[in-house]
Design a protein around this motif. Sequence first.
Motif, short mmCIF file in Angstrom:
data_model
loop_
_atom_site.label_atom_id
_atom_site.label_comp_id
_atom_site.label_asym_id
_atom_site.label_seq_id
_atom_site.Cartn_x
_atom_site.Cartn_y
_atom_site.Cartn_z
N UNK A 1 0.83 -1.20 0.00
CA UNK A 1 0.00 0.00 0.00
C UNK A 1 0.86 1.25 0.00
N UNK A 2 1.99 1.21 0.69
CA UNK A 2 2.89 2.36 0.69
C UNK A 2 3.46 2.59 -0.71
N UNK A 3 3.83 1.52 -1.40
CA UNK A 3 4.33 1.64 -2.77
C UNK A 3 3.24 2.15 -3.70
N UNK A 4 2.02 1.70 -3.46
CA UNK A 4 0.89 2.16 -4.27
C UNK A 4 0.68 3.66 -4.08
N UNK A 5 0.69 4.12 -2.85
CA UNK A 5 0.51 5.53 -2.56
C UNK A 5 1.62 6.37 -3.18
N UNK A 6 2.84 5.83 -3.21
CA UNK A 6 3.99 6.55 -3.78
C UNK A 6 4.03 6.50 -5.29
N UNK A 7 3.10 5.76 -5.91
CA UNK A 7 3.09 5.64 -7.36
C UNK A 7 4.16 4.71 -7.90
N UNK A 8 4.66 3.81 -7.05
CA UNK A 8 5.77 2.94 -7.43
C UNK A 8 5.33 1.51 -7.72
N UNK A 9 4.05 1.20 -7.55
CA UNK A 9 3.57 -0.17 -7.72
C UNK A 9 2.78 -0.31 -9.02
N UNK A 10 3.05 -1.38 -9.74
CA UNK A 10 2.28 -1.72 -10.93
C UNK A 10 1.82 -3.17 -10.81
N UNK A 11 0.57 -3.38 -11.16
CA UNK A 11 -0.03 -4.70 -10.99
C UNK A 11 -0.72 -5.11 -12.29
N UNK A 12 -0.52 -6.35 -12.68
CA UNK A 12 -1.28 -6.95 -13.77
C UNK A 12 -2.08 -8.10 -13.17
N UNK A 13 -3.40 -7.95 -13.18
CA UNK A 13 -4.30 -9.00 -12.69
C UNK A 13 -4.86 -9.69 -13.93
N UNK A 14 -4.47 -10.93 -14.12
CA UNK A 14 -4.83 -11.63 -15.35
C UNK A 14 -6.28 -12.14 -15.28
N UNK A 15 -7.02 -11.87 -16.35
CA UNK A 15 -8.37 -12.39 -16.55
C UNK A 15 -8.44 -12.99 -17.95
N UNK A 16 -9.52 -13.67 -18.23
CA UNK A 16 -9.78 -14.22 -19.56
C UNK A 16 -11.23 -13.96 -19.94
N UNK A 17 -11.43 -13.52 -21.19
CA UNK A 17 -12.77 -13.38 -21.76
C UNK A 17 -13.06 -14.58 -22.64
N UNK A 18 -14.29 -15.04 -22.60
CA UNK A 18 -14.70 -16.22 -23.36
C UNK A 18 -15.91 -15.87 -24.22
N UNK A 19 -15.86 -16.24 -25.49
CA UNK A 19 -16.99 -16.10 -26.40
C UNK A 19 -17.38 -17.49 -26.86
N UNK A 20 -18.60 -17.89 -26.54
CA UNK A 20 -19.12 -19.19 -26.96
C UNK A 20 -20.17 -18.96 -28.04
N UNK A 21 -19.90 -19.43 -29.24
CA UNK A 21 -20.82 -19.26 -30.37
C UNK A 21 -21.65 -20.53 -30.50
N UNK A 22 -22.77 -20.53 -29.80
CA UNK A 22 -23.64 -21.68 -29.82
C UNK A 22 -24.33 -21.80 -31.17
N UNK A 23 -24.69 -23.03 -31.53
CA UNK A 23 -25.38 -23.24 -32.79
C UNK A 23 -26.75 -22.59 -32.77
N UNK A 24 -27.09 -21.81 -33.80
CA UNK A 24 -28.42 -21.19 -33.82
C UNK A 24 -29.54 -22.21 -33.82
N UNK A 25 -30.61 -21.89 -33.12
CA UNK A 25 -31.81 -22.73 -33.10
C UNK A 25 -33.01 -21.84 -33.30
N UNK A 26 -34.18 -22.41 -33.23
CA UNK A 26 -35.40 -21.61 -33.35
C UNK A 26 -35.53 -20.58 -32.26
N UNK A 27 -34.87 -20.84 -31.08
CA UNK A 27 -34.96 -19.90 -29.98
C UNK A 27 -34.31 -18.58 -30.27
N UNK A 28 -33.36 -18.54 -31.23
CA UNK A 28 -32.67 -17.31 -31.53
C UNK A 28 -33.14 -16.69 -32.82
N UNK A 29 -34.15 -17.26 -33.42
CA UNK A 29 -34.59 -16.77 -34.70
C UNK A 29 -35.62 -15.69 -34.55
#
Length: 376
Positions: A348-376
């Motif tokens: 927190x002290x490093x953060x306040x001093x502007x000396x800390x850098x953080x990369x928090x890794x995430x992942x985005x997922x796109x699922x392309x489901x097969x079209x059915x009558x429900x999406x028509x």
Amino acid sequence: MSTRKPAVPAARVIPAQPGPQDAPQATGAAGVTRAAGTAGTAGTAGVTRAAGTAGTAEVTEATDAVTAVVPGAGPAGRRPAAERDTVRLRGATAPDDADGPARYAPEWLRLRESADAAARAHDLLDPLRIRLSDLPRRAGGLVVHDVGCGTGSMGRWLAPLLDGPQHWVLHDRDPYLLHFAAAGAPRTAADGGRVTVETRRGDLARLTPDALAGAALVTASALLDVLTPEEAGRLAAACAAAGCPALLSLSVAGRVDLTPAHPLDAEITEAFNDHQRRTGMLGPDAVDVAAEAFAGHGATVLAHPSPWRLGPDEAALTAQWLRGWVGAAVEQRPELRARAARYLEERLAACTAGELRVVVHHTDLLALCRPTGGAS
């Protein structure tokens, strides 16, 4: 295929949303009280004062401060599925709210919104646009269901990047957050088309294929990692039965990079990941499990990194995140408490001093489901 690179739109202001000075108080496990949304200022100073002296009382306060987590940013217990909110934001909840909706701090959601928008995987937008363009046109436009919508940040980001009229159905168990989501929703699409919204209070268990009838798209943010394998499977099955794609963003990947490095980084990360999994939630395994579930229903699945990149300009968010991250690790491994208190003080002290850098890794997922009558 289009090659346009959309700009990150400015987030709409959420009317009537309380600011940090109006925030509800959050009490940590040791009784240390913090105002939600203030860890970058008073909260940080409180830990520095507590851990910066050598007296026994001060050291005790410093170690207790590790578990004084801002609502929405720290560890949360897991209630039974029938009682759980659509999306658990890892916020400490009051003992008397087990039978009612928890008011997860809008301040936390607002604080992270710009980092979320910058992190979201733009590379998944073109495949999504192509799929949506193949759908028959509806008079009311595209129907998008946003699951666990919180204050509606996904809609504020995505709706202005898609063409044509849209109708967003916002799902969350918390009516307090649904109010903010509806009030702050965008009004126009990328081409000027009208965007309308409605809200539905309920949890993931009620997201059935019937509920998604006519849907063109299902979206969610920071959802998969707080689901169980069974819940992820039900989500995949519902989307597949409705024939609509799913854009599921910002699932934790189990990796964090902090600069400068610290000897305790790896141990805190490991303890946090164990905490994520300990009540049956998927945690950092979420994307792999969800991808397998969607693929099992014949969907084409695409994944892309979506990391937070936090520097001096995001100091307030970094401080909030640090408290929650370290707090969860200590809750999982109490033997870390004393070392984690010193670690948090230094970070927190490093953060306040502007000396800390953080990369928090995430992942985005796109699922392309097969079209059915429900999406028509």
